[in-house]
Motif scaffolding. Structure first.
Motif, PDB file in Angstrom:
ATOM      1  N   GLU A  95       0.827  -1.206   0.000  1.00 43.97           N
ATOM      2  CA  GLU A  95       0.000   0.000   0.000  1.00 43.97           C
ATOM      3  C   GLU A  95       0.867   1.263   0.000  1.00 43.97           C
ATOM      4  O   GLU A  95       0.610   2.208  -0.756  1.00 43.97           O
ATOM      5  N   GLN A  96       1.905   1.270   0.837  1.00 45.61           N
ATOM      6  CA  GLN A  96       2.801   2.427   0.870  1.00 45.61           C
ATOM      7  C   GLN A  96       3.568   2.550  -0.440  1.00 45.61           C
ATOM      8  O   GLN A  96       3.799   3.649  -0.932  1.00 45.61           O
ATOM      9  N   ALA A  97       3.968   1.422  -1.010  1.00 48.00           N
ATOM     10  CA  ALA A  97       4.685   1.452  -2.284  1.00 48.00           C
ATOM     11  C   ALA A  97       3.810   2.027  -3.388  1.00 48.00           C
ATOM     12  O   ALA A  97       4.271   2.800  -4.232  1.00 48.00           O
ATOM     13  N   ALA A  98       2.524   1.664  -3.383  1.00 49.57           N
ATOM     14  CA  ALA A  98       1.603   2.181  -4.404  1.00 49.57           C
ATOM     15  C   ALA A  98       1.419   3.689  -4.241  1.00 49.57           C
ATOM     16  O   ALA A  98       1.379   4.432  -5.228  1.00 49.57           O
ATOM     17  N   ALA A  99       1.289   4.160  -3.001  1.00 54.83           N
ATOM     18  CA  ALA A  99       1.137   5.596  -2.765  1.00 54.83           C
ATOM     19  C   ALA A  99       2.386   6.360  -3.210  1.00 54.83           C
ATOM     20  O   ALA A  99       2.292   7.436  -3.802  1.00 54.83           O
ATOM     21  N   ALA A 100       3.568   5.791  -2.943  1.00 51.60           N
ATOM     22  CA  ALA A 100       4.808   6.435  -3.368  1.00 51.60           C
ATOM     23  C   ALA A 100       4.900   6.483  -4.887  1.00 51.60           C
ATOM     24  O   ALA A 100       5.364   7.480  -5.462  1.00 51.60           O
ATOM     25  N   THR A 101       4.453   5.432  -5.539  1.00 48.38           N
ATOM     26  CA  THR A 101       4.479   5.401  -7.003  1.00 48.38           C
ATOM     27  C   THR A 101       3.608   6.500  -7.589  1.00 48.38           C
ATOM     28  O   THR A 101       3.966   7.136  -8.592  1.00 48.38           O
ATOM     29  N   GLU A 102       2.482   6.762  -6.977  1.00 50.96           N
ATOM     30  CA  GLU A 102       1.590   7.817  -7.461  1.00 50.96           C
ATOM     31  C   GLU A 102       2.223   9.194  -7.279  1.00 50.96           C
ATOM     32  O   GLU A 102       2.128  10.056  -8.156  1.00 50.96           O
ATOM     33  N   VAL A 103       2.893   9.407  -6.149  1.00 55.05           N
ATOM     34  CA  VAL A 103       3.579  10.681  -5.928  1.00 55.05           C
ATOM     35  C   VAL A 103       4.680  10.878  -6.964  1.00 55.05           C
ATOM     36  O   VAL A 103       4.838  11.969  -7.535  1.00 55.05           O
ATOM     37  N   VAL A 104       5.432   9.823  -7.225  1.00 57.79           N
ATOM     38  CA  VAL A 104       6.504   9.898  -8.214  1.00 57.79           C
ATOM     39  C   VAL A 104       5.939  10.192  -9.599  1.00 57.79           C
ATOM     40  O   VAL A 104       6.500  10.981 -10.365  1.00 57.79           O
ATOM     41  N   ARG A 105       4.816   9.568  -9.932  1.00 58.18           N
ATOM     42  CA  ARG A 105       4.200   9.802 -11.242  1.00 58.18           C
ATOM     43  C   ARG A 105       3.837  11.271 -11.425  1.00 58.18           C
ATOM     44  O   ARG A 105       4.062  11.854 -12.494  1.00 58.18           O
ATOM     45  N   LYS A 106       3.295  11.885 -10.396  1.00 54.61           N
ATOM     46  CA  LYS A 106       2.935  13.297 -10.479  1.00 54.61           C
ATOM     47  C   LYS A 106       4.177  14.179 -10.608  1.00 54.61           C
ATOM     48  O   LYS A 106       4.173  15.157 -11.356  1.00 54.61           O
ATOM     49  N   LEU A 107       5.235  13.832  -9.882  1.00 55.72           N
ATOM     50  CA  LEU A 107       6.462  14.630  -9.967  1.00 55.72           C
ATOM     51  C   LEU A 107       7.095  14.524 -11.349  1.00 55.72           C
ATOM     52  O   LEU A 107       7.633  15.505 -11.877  1.00 55.72           O
ATOM     53  N   LEU A 108       7.023  13.338 -11.948  1.00 57.14           N
ATOM     54  CA  LEU A 108       7.634  13.139 -13.256  1.00 57.14           C
ATOM     55  C   LEU A 108       6.791  13.686 -14.398  1.00 57.14           C
ATOM     56  O   LEU A 108       7.271  13.734 -15.540  1.00 57.14           O
ATOM     57  N   SER A 109       5.563  14.073 -14.118  1.00 56.17           N
ATOM     58  CA  SER A 109       4.697  14.591 -15.172  1.00 56.17           C
ATOM     59  C   SER A 109       5.118  15.990 -15.623  1.00 56.17           C
ATOM     60  O   SER A 109       4.602  16.498 -16.610  1.00 56.17           O
ATOM     61  N   GLN A 110       6.012  16.619 -14.909  1.00 57.49           N
ATOM     62  CA  GLN A 110       6.511  17.936 -15.284  1.00 57.49           C
ATOM     63  C   GLN A 110       8.030  17.947 -15.072  1.00 57.49           C
ATOM     64  O   GLN A 110       8.571  17.072 -14.381  1.00 57.49           O
ATOM     65  N   PRO A 111       8.735  18.898 -15.677  1.00 55.02           N
ATOM     66  CA  PRO A 111      10.191  18.923 -15.526  1.00 55.02           C
ATOM     67  C   PRO A 111      10.607  18.970 -14.061  1.00 55.02           C
ATOM     68  O   PRO A 111      10.061  19.736 -13.270  1.00 55.02           O
TER      69      PRO A 111
END
Length: 519
Positions: free
Chosen positions: A65-81
């Motif tokens: 569950e924590q890994a999935a939440a971290a993946t979502e945060v990373v996805r948002k950060l990588l969506s922009q420079p």
């Protein structure tokens, strides 16, 4: 070997009183059991990391569950420079080696809990035949010296746990510093591509202009061949700069913990300008003495070995201690016969002198190692500070001396060209030299920011910056005008021509007039 709680019964029937004592003993021993706290020590690591001045948050992902939440945060950060801070945050959430290092806390905490536990008692039973009636014996054996050593073992394990926290926090900050250095390396490499792309554009414009003159019969074939060679040379430099972005990009990708399937991601363009001033060396050395976690871990190692040595010296004359009680009832007798049992190991030959000597050597070793780490830390800070100062001097030289000089040459060349006192190729050459000067400035500025990240790594904390320029002020290809790297093509009263197409549109006679007027 030392034991405690020895119970024995010998009779025709097992009876109940010895069994009751056995179960009571098990109950008392169970009170000494302890549990391992989930993520024990991680909050201390977070505090140590925050004390370094980093704003990014750490997370120990021990479930899906924590890994999935971290993946979502990373996805948002990588969506922009990515900015440097965002890149550090991605690394703290994605880097697998960092997540593995957190498990060191779990190992150290498990050792701490284990140190406070009694060894499990040994329960044995035996039945004897051949007498008037069967005889049944029960024994419960517990190590007594082990119980006495629990406080000392806990102090040692606690010191080791603190050392593990310092080591893990140091690993976290080390990763953050590496990410910042790799980020600046990639950022500078990509901006160098932008500027060399501008140089390539101006060189292509010069080559096209030469082709127009040659077609009109106003330029020799040698001059055109020279422009062709220069164009291919600049193109080679541009391709080399593009290739030079591969390694820093992969270095940063590895530190961020991004796989090849992660998709496209990019970083913010444009290196920041130089800060107003750099911190003084004395301030950095003092900061390193209080913030460098490797030094704190080395000092803590002395505490661990010292505690172990003190314990060994205190218990050196205590060998095996067997302490317990025995209850016996003969067949046909009404009363139980009970009494204590004590067995002591006499330390005549082995008084732990070898163990103590080994621990004394380890303590001296830990002390020398801590001294060595302190010397290394100071050397790292001085080395990084000197490198930073050198990179600043070079960057300031380019910014305050070389680039203004080349801009002045371009301005004067433009004036001379406008008055037909200079040829177009000389003007383009001056602008190309200005652009290559910007490329040299970028290289120096990149080295400055890499050195700054290495300085923070040596100090063990973020180094405060003085007033800094919002950006380097350098051109970024594809984003707005590339002035002054983009050359202004020659013009002829009717307004400036744009790019190589404008040059080709100029009449051969007019171009020839300007070309010869420059000589």
């Amino acid at each position: 070997m030392s034991h405690v709680g020895l119970w024995r019964k010998s009779s025709a029937s097992p009876g109940r009183r010895p069994l009751q004592w056995i179960f009571v003993s098990f109950g008392l021993l169970a009170c000494g059991c302890a549990q391992v706290v989930s993520k024990g020590g991680f909050s201390a690591v977070q505090e140590l990391f925050s004390a370094t001045g980093e704003a990014a948050t750490t997370q120990w992902q021990d479930d899906s569950e924590q890994a999935a939440a971290a993946t979502e945060v990373v996805r948002k950060l990588l969506s922009q420079p990515l900015s440097p801070d965002a890149a550090v945050q991605v690394a703290l959430l994605r880097n697998p080696d960092l997540q593995a290092s957190y498990e060191e806390l779990g190992v150290a905490q498990a050792d701490l809990v284990q140190a406070g536990l009694l060894k499990n008692p040994v329960f044995s039973t035996a039945m004897f035949f051949g007498g008037v009636s069967p005889t049944l014996d029960f024994d419960v054996i517990q190590n007594f010296l082990d119980a006495l050593l629990i406080p000392a073992r806990e102090r040692i394990a606690e010191a080791q746990f603190e050392q593990a926290k310092l080591r893990v926090a140091g690993v976290v900050f080390e990763l953050a510093a590496q990410v910042r250095a790799a980020f600046r390396s990639l950022q500078g490499a990509e901006q160098l591509v932008d500027v060399l792309g501008a140089v390539l554009d101006s060189t292509e414009a010069s080559r096209d202009y030469a082709a127009v003159l040659y077609a009109a019969g106003n330029l020799s074939e040698l001059a055109v061949a020279t422009e062709d060679a220069l164009l291919e040379e600049v193109r080679g430099e541009f391709l080399h700069a593009q290739a030079a972005t591969i390694e820093p990009r992969e270095d940063l990708r590895e530190l961020l913990g991004l796989s090849a399937s992660q998709g496209e991601w990019g970083i913010a363009k444009g290196l920041p300008g130089l800060p107003g001033a750099d911190p003084k060396l004395d301030e950095l050395l003092e900061l390193a003495r209080t913030k460098r976690l490797e030094l704190a871990a080395a000092i803590q190692e002395q505490a661990v070995v010292s505690e172990v040595l003190e314990t060994a010296v205190f218990w050196r004359y205590f060998g095996g201690i067997e302490l317990g009680a025995e209850a016996h009832k003969e067949q046909g007798e009404r009363n139980w016969v009970a009494g204590p049992v004590l067995a002591l190991e006499v330390p005549i030959f082995d008084q732990r002198q070898a163990e103590i000597s080994r621990l004394e050597a380890q303590l001296r070793q830990a002390m020398r190692r801590a001294e060595g780490v302190e010397i290394t830390v100071a050397a790292d800070v001085r080395r990084a500070h000197a490198k930073l100062a050198s990179a600043r001097s070079l960057s300031e030289h380019y910014r305050e001396a070389l680039l203004p000089a080349r801009r002045r040459v371009v301005a004067l060349s433009q004036d001379f060209y406008n008055y037909m006192l200079l040829g177009a190729f000389e003007l383009l050459s001056a602008k190309r030299s200005e652009s290559t000067g910007y490329a040299d400035y970028i290289a120096a500025l990149r080295e400055y920011w890499i050195a700054h990240a290495e300085l923070e790594r040596a100090v063990g904390a973020r180094v405060p910056l003085g007033d800094s320029l919002a950006s380097s002020g350098l051109p970024i290809r594809g984003e707005g005008p590339l002035h002054p790297a983009q050359p202004t093509p020659p013009h002829h009263g009717g307004g400036p021509a744009k790019g190589s197409a404008g040059m080709a549109a100029a009449t051969a006679s007019s171009v020839d007039h300007h070309q010869h007027g420059g000589h």
